[in-house]
Design a protein around this motif. Structure first.
Motif, PDB file in Angstrom:
ATOM      1  N   ARG A  40       0.842  -1.215   0.000  1.00  0.00           N
ATOM      2  CA  ARG A  40       0.000   0.000   0.000  1.00  0.00           C
ATOM      3  C   ARG A  40       0.870   1.254   0.000  1.00  0.00           C
ATOM      4  O   ARG A  40       0.430   2.320  -0.408  1.00  0.00           O
ATOM      5  CB  ARG A  40      -0.931   0.023   1.203  1.00  0.00           C
ATOM      6  CG  ARG A  40      -2.085  -0.954   1.105  1.00  0.00           C
ATOM      7  CD  ARG A  40      -3.024  -0.793   2.285  1.00  0.00           C
ATOM      8  NE  ARG A  40      -4.068   0.163   1.990  1.00  0.00           N
ATOM      9  CZ  ARG A  40      -5.255  -0.147   1.458  1.00  0.00           C
ATOM     10  NH1 ARG A  40      -5.523  -1.401   1.162  1.00  0.00           N
ATOM     11  NH2 ARG A  40      -6.144   0.789   1.241  1.00  0.00           N
ATOM     12  N   LEU A  41       2.087   1.124   0.482  1.00  0.00           N
ATOM     13  CA  LEU A  41       3.021   2.245   0.488  1.00  0.00           C
ATOM     14  C   LEU A  41       3.844   2.306  -0.799  1.00  0.00           C
ATOM     15  O   LEU A  41       4.748   3.131  -0.918  1.00  0.00           O
ATOM     16  CB  LEU A  41       3.945   2.150   1.706  1.00  0.00           C
ATOM     17  CG  LEU A  41       3.251   2.427   3.037  1.00  0.00           C
ATOM     18  CD1 LEU A  41       4.151   2.056   4.198  1.00  0.00           C
ATOM     19  CD2 LEU A  41       2.828   3.884   3.128  1.00  0.00           C
ATOM     20  N   GLY A  42       3.563   1.414  -1.733  1.00  0.00           N
ATOM     21  CA  GLY A  42       4.207   1.468  -3.039  1.00  0.00           C
ATOM     22  C   GLY A  42       5.406   0.564  -3.241  1.00  0.00           C
ATOM     23  O   GLY A  42       6.037   0.600  -4.298  1.00  0.00           O
ATOM     24  N   LEU A  43       5.746  -0.264  -2.247  1.00  0.00           N
ATOM     25  CA  LEU A  43       6.883  -1.165  -2.440  1.00  0.00           C
ATOM     26  C   LEU A  43       6.462  -2.360  -3.286  1.00  0.00           C
ATOM     27  O   LEU A  43       5.333  -2.853  -3.190  1.00  0.00           O
ATOM     28  CB  LEU A  43       7.429  -1.631  -1.091  1.00  0.00           C
ATOM     29  CG  LEU A  43       7.966  -0.519  -0.182  1.00  0.00           C
ATOM     30  CD1 LEU A  43       8.605  -1.116   1.055  1.00  0.00           C
ATOM     31  CD2 LEU A  43       8.955   0.378  -0.908  1.00  0.00           C
ATOM     32  N   ARG A  59      12.467   1.188  18.786  1.00  0.00           N
ATOM     33  CA  ARG A  59      13.404   2.302  18.743  1.00  0.00           C
ATOM     34  C   ARG A  59      13.765   2.678  17.317  1.00  0.00           C
ATOM     35  O   ARG A  59      14.565   3.567  17.088  1.00  0.00           O
ATOM     36  CB  ARG A  59      14.667   1.956  19.512  1.00  0.00           C
ATOM     37  CG  ARG A  59      14.404   1.785  20.987  1.00  0.00           C
ATOM     38  CD  ARG A  59      15.685   1.434  21.710  1.00  0.00           C
ATOM     39  NE  ARG A  59      15.427   1.335  23.124  1.00  0.00           N
ATOM     40  CZ  ARG A  59      15.829   2.261  23.996  1.00  0.00           C
ATOM     41  NH1 ARG A  59      16.478   3.312  23.596  1.00  0.00           N
ATOM     42  NH2 ARG A  59      15.557   2.107  25.270  1.00  0.00           N
ATOM     43  N   VAL A  60      13.190   1.976  16.359  1.00  0.00           N
ATOM     44  CA  VAL A  60      13.474   2.229  14.950  1.00  0.00           C
ATOM     45  C   VAL A  60      12.148   2.407  14.232  1.00  0.00           C
ATOM     46  O   VAL A  60      11.173   1.710  14.527  1.00  0.00           O
ATOM     47  CB  VAL A  60      14.253   1.049  14.329  1.00  0.00           C
ATOM     48  CG1 VAL A  60      14.451   1.245  12.843  1.00  0.00           C
ATOM     49  CG2 VAL A  60      15.585   0.871  15.029  1.00  0.00           C
ATOM     50  N   SER A  61      12.109   3.340  13.299  1.00  0.00           N
ATOM     51  CA  SER A  61      10.924   3.474  12.454  1.00  0.00           C
ATOM     52  C   SER A  61      11.381   3.679  11.021  1.00  0.00           C
ATOM     53  O   SER A  61      12.529   4.040  10.764  1.00  0.00           O
ATOM     54  CB  SER A  61      10.044   4.639  12.911  1.00  0.00           C
ATOM     55  OG  SER A  61      10.702   5.871  12.699  1.00  0.00           O
ATOM     56  N   LEU A  62      10.481   3.442  10.106  1.00  0.00           N
ATOM     57  CA  LEU A  62      10.729   3.697   8.701  1.00  0.00           C
ATOM     58  C   LEU A  62       9.978   4.965   8.340  1.00  0.00           C
ATOM     59  O   LEU A  62       8.947   5.277   8.944  1.00  0.00           O
ATOM     60  CB  LEU A  62      10.222   2.531   7.848  1.00  0.00           C
ATOM     61  CG  LEU A  62      10.806   1.162   8.186  1.00  0.00           C
ATOM     62  CD1 LEU A  62      10.157   0.096   7.314  1.00  0.00           C
ATOM     63  CD2 LEU A  62      12.313   1.149   7.998  1.00  0.00           C
ATOM     64  N   ALA A  63      10.461   5.713   7.367  1.00  0.00           N
ATOM     65  CA  ALA A  63       9.792   6.951   6.964  1.00  0.00           C
ATOM     66  C   ALA A  63       9.661   6.986   5.452  1.00  0.00           C
ATOM     67  O   ALA A  63      10.604   6.668   4.735  1.00  0.00           O
ATOM     68  CB  ALA A  63      10.568   8.162   7.469  1.00  0.00           C
ATOM     69  N   PHE A  64       8.473   7.371   4.984  1.00  0.00           N
ATOM     70  CA  PHE A  64       8.177   7.467   3.565  1.00  0.00           C
ATOM     71  C   PHE A  64       7.872   8.916   3.226  1.00  0.00           C
ATOM     72  O   PHE A  64       6.962   9.513   3.801  1.00  0.00           O
ATOM     73  CB  PHE A  64       6.989   6.581   3.198  1.00  0.00           C
ATOM     74  CG  PHE A  64       7.318   5.115   3.187  1.00  0.00           C
ATOM     75  CD1 PHE A  64       7.515   4.438   1.997  1.00  0.00           C
ATOM     76  CD2 PHE A  64       7.447   4.410   4.371  1.00  0.00           C
ATOM     77  CE1 PHE A  64       7.824   3.086   1.977  1.00  0.00           C
ATOM     78  CE2 PHE A  64       7.757   3.062   4.375  1.00  0.00           C
ATOM     79  CZ  PHE A  64       7.945   2.396   3.168  1.00  0.00           C
ATOM     80  N   THR A  91       2.177   9.319  11.668  1.00  0.00           N
ATOM     81  CA  THR A  91       2.754   8.007  11.952  1.00  0.00           C
ATOM     82  C   THR A  91       1.651   6.961  12.007  1.00  0.00           C
ATOM     83  O   THR A  91       0.624   7.161  12.659  1.00  0.00           O
ATOM     84  CB  THR A  91       3.515   8.005  13.301  1.00  0.00           C
ATOM     85  OG1 THR A  91       4.537   9.008  13.260  1.00  0.00           O
ATOM     86  CG2 THR A  91       4.157   6.652  13.567  1.00  0.00           C
ATOM     87  N   VAL A  92       1.891   5.850  11.317  1.00  0.00           N
ATOM     88  CA  VAL A  92       1.027   4.674  11.382  1.00  0.00           C
ATOM     89  C   VAL A  92       1.893   3.511  11.838  1.00  0.00           C
ATOM     90  O   VAL A  92       3.116   3.596  11.838  1.00  0.00           O
ATOM     91  CB  VAL A  92       0.367   4.363  10.011  1.00  0.00           C
ATOM     92  CG1 VAL A  92      -0.576   5.474   9.601  1.00  0.00           C
ATOM     93  CG2 VAL A  92       1.408   4.129   8.937  1.00  0.00           C
ATOM     94  N   HIS A  93       1.249   2.427  12.235  1.00  0.00           N
ATOM     95  CA  HIS A  93       1.987   1.221  12.612  1.00  0.00           C
ATOM     96  C   HIS A  93       1.768   0.151  11.564  1.00  0.00           C
ATOM     97  O   HIS A  93       0.647  -0.019  11.074  1.00  0.00           O
ATOM     98  CB  HIS A  93       1.519   0.690  13.964  1.00  0.00           C
ATOM     99  CG  HIS A  93       2.019   1.494  15.111  1.00  0.00           C
ATOM    100  ND1 HIS A  93       1.533   1.341  16.381  1.00  0.00           N
ATOM    101  CD2 HIS A  93       2.966   2.456  15.193  1.00  0.00           C
ATOM    102  CE1 HIS A  93       2.154   2.173  17.191  1.00  0.00           C
ATOM    103  NE2 HIS A  93       3.022   2.867  16.497  1.00  0.00           N
ATOM    104  N   ASP A  94       2.835  -0.573  11.250  1.00  0.00           N
ATOM    105  CA  ASP A  94       2.670  -1.730  10.377  1.00  0.00           C
ATOM    106  C   ASP A  94       2.017  -2.844  11.197  1.00  0.00           C
ATOM    107  O   ASP A  94       1.768  -2.669  12.400  1.00  0.00           O
ATOM    108  CB  ASP A  94       3.993  -2.119   9.711  1.00  0.00           C
ATOM    109  CG  ASP A  94       4.983  -2.849  10.604  1.00  0.00           C
ATOM    110  OD1 ASP A  94       4.679  -3.146  11.791  1.00  0.00           O
ATOM    111  OD2 ASP A  94       6.086  -3.141  10.122  1.00  0.00           O
ATOM    112  N   ASN A 120       5.524  -1.669  14.193  1.00  0.00           N
ATOM    113  CA  ASN A 120       6.651  -0.802  13.859  1.00  0.00           C
ATOM    114  C   ASN A 120       6.120   0.546  13.386  1.00  0.00           C
ATOM    115  O   ASN A 120       5.186   0.609  12.589  1.00  0.00           O
ATOM    116  CB  ASN A 120       7.508  -1.420  12.750  1.00  0.00           C
ATOM    117  CG  ASN A 120       8.125  -2.728  13.174  1.00  0.00           C
ATOM    118  OD1 ASN A 120       8.796  -2.798  14.199  1.00  0.00           O
ATOM    119  ND2 ASN A 120       7.894  -3.768  12.407  1.00  0.00           N
ATOM    120  N   GLY A 121       6.733   1.618  13.862  1.00  0.00           N
ATOM    121  CA  GLY A 121       6.338   2.942  13.430  1.00  0.00           C
ATOM    122  C   GLY A 121       6.741   3.197  11.993  1.00  0.00           C
ATOM    123  O   GLY A 121       7.877   2.923  11.597  1.00  0.00           O
ATOM    124  N   VAL A 122       5.809   3.716  11.211  1.00  0.00           N
ATOM    125  CA  VAL A 122       6.071   4.100   9.829  1.00  0.00           C
ATOM    126  C   VAL A 122       5.600   5.541   9.682  1.00  0.00           C
ATOM    127  O   VAL A 122       4.413   5.837   9.805  1.00  0.00           O
ATOM    128  CB  VAL A 122       5.343   3.170   8.832  1.00  0.00           C
ATOM    129  CG1 VAL A 122       5.559   3.638   7.401  1.00  0.00           C
ATOM    130  CG2 VAL A 122       5.830   1.731   9.006  1.00  0.00           C
TER     131      VAL A 122
END
Length: 133
Positions: free
Chosen positions: A24-27, A72-77, A114-117, A121-123
């Motif tokens: 959904r995020l385009g990957l 402690r880690v998040s991904l950002a788009f 911020t959303v969670h997968d 995990n924070g995205v």
């Protein structure tokens, strides 16, 4: 010896759910990835996002347990515009994903949310705000 940052690894408790989220995020993941123990999507710049089932991780690290509590880690788009941050956040929350922080105008000059997968995990979703006139 030359080292190069190459892979971001994510442990997925439900690989199909994680694939649906990141798609959904385009990957782009290969067809049939839901049936694999390890899958990868190439990211811009040559990095790779790798998703592994918990069983795969335990196959080489038998004592591994998923973390509990906040990460402690998040991904950002990066999105194309502030309106796209809002639309993507709404799309993900409407699809049933947890919205952690509703879109807001951050003091550092970005529209941010911020959303969670599926594994919590924070995205982060962000886009630069237009310059104030």
């Amino acid at each position: 010896m030359t080292t190069r940052f190459a892979v971001i690894g994510v442990a997925a408790s439900d690989l199909a759910a994680s694939l649906a989220f990141y798609r959904r995020l385009g990957l782009l993941f290969p067809a049939g990835a839901e049936e694999q123990p390890h899958v990868e999507a190439e990211l811009p710049g040559g990095l790779v996002l790798a998703l592994d089932t918990e069983e795969t991780i335990r196959s080489f690290h038998p004592g591994w347990q998923p973390p509990s509590g906040g990460g402690r880690v998040s991904l950002a788009f990066r999105c194309g515009s502030p309106a796209e941050v809002d639309a993507l956040y709404e799309d993900l929350v409407t699809a049933g994903y947890h919205g952690e922080l509703k879109p807001w105008d951050a003091f550092w000059g970005q529209r941010y949310a911020t959303v969670h997968d599926p594994d919590g995990n924070g995205v982060d979703l962000f886009a630069p705000l237009p310059a104030a006139e």
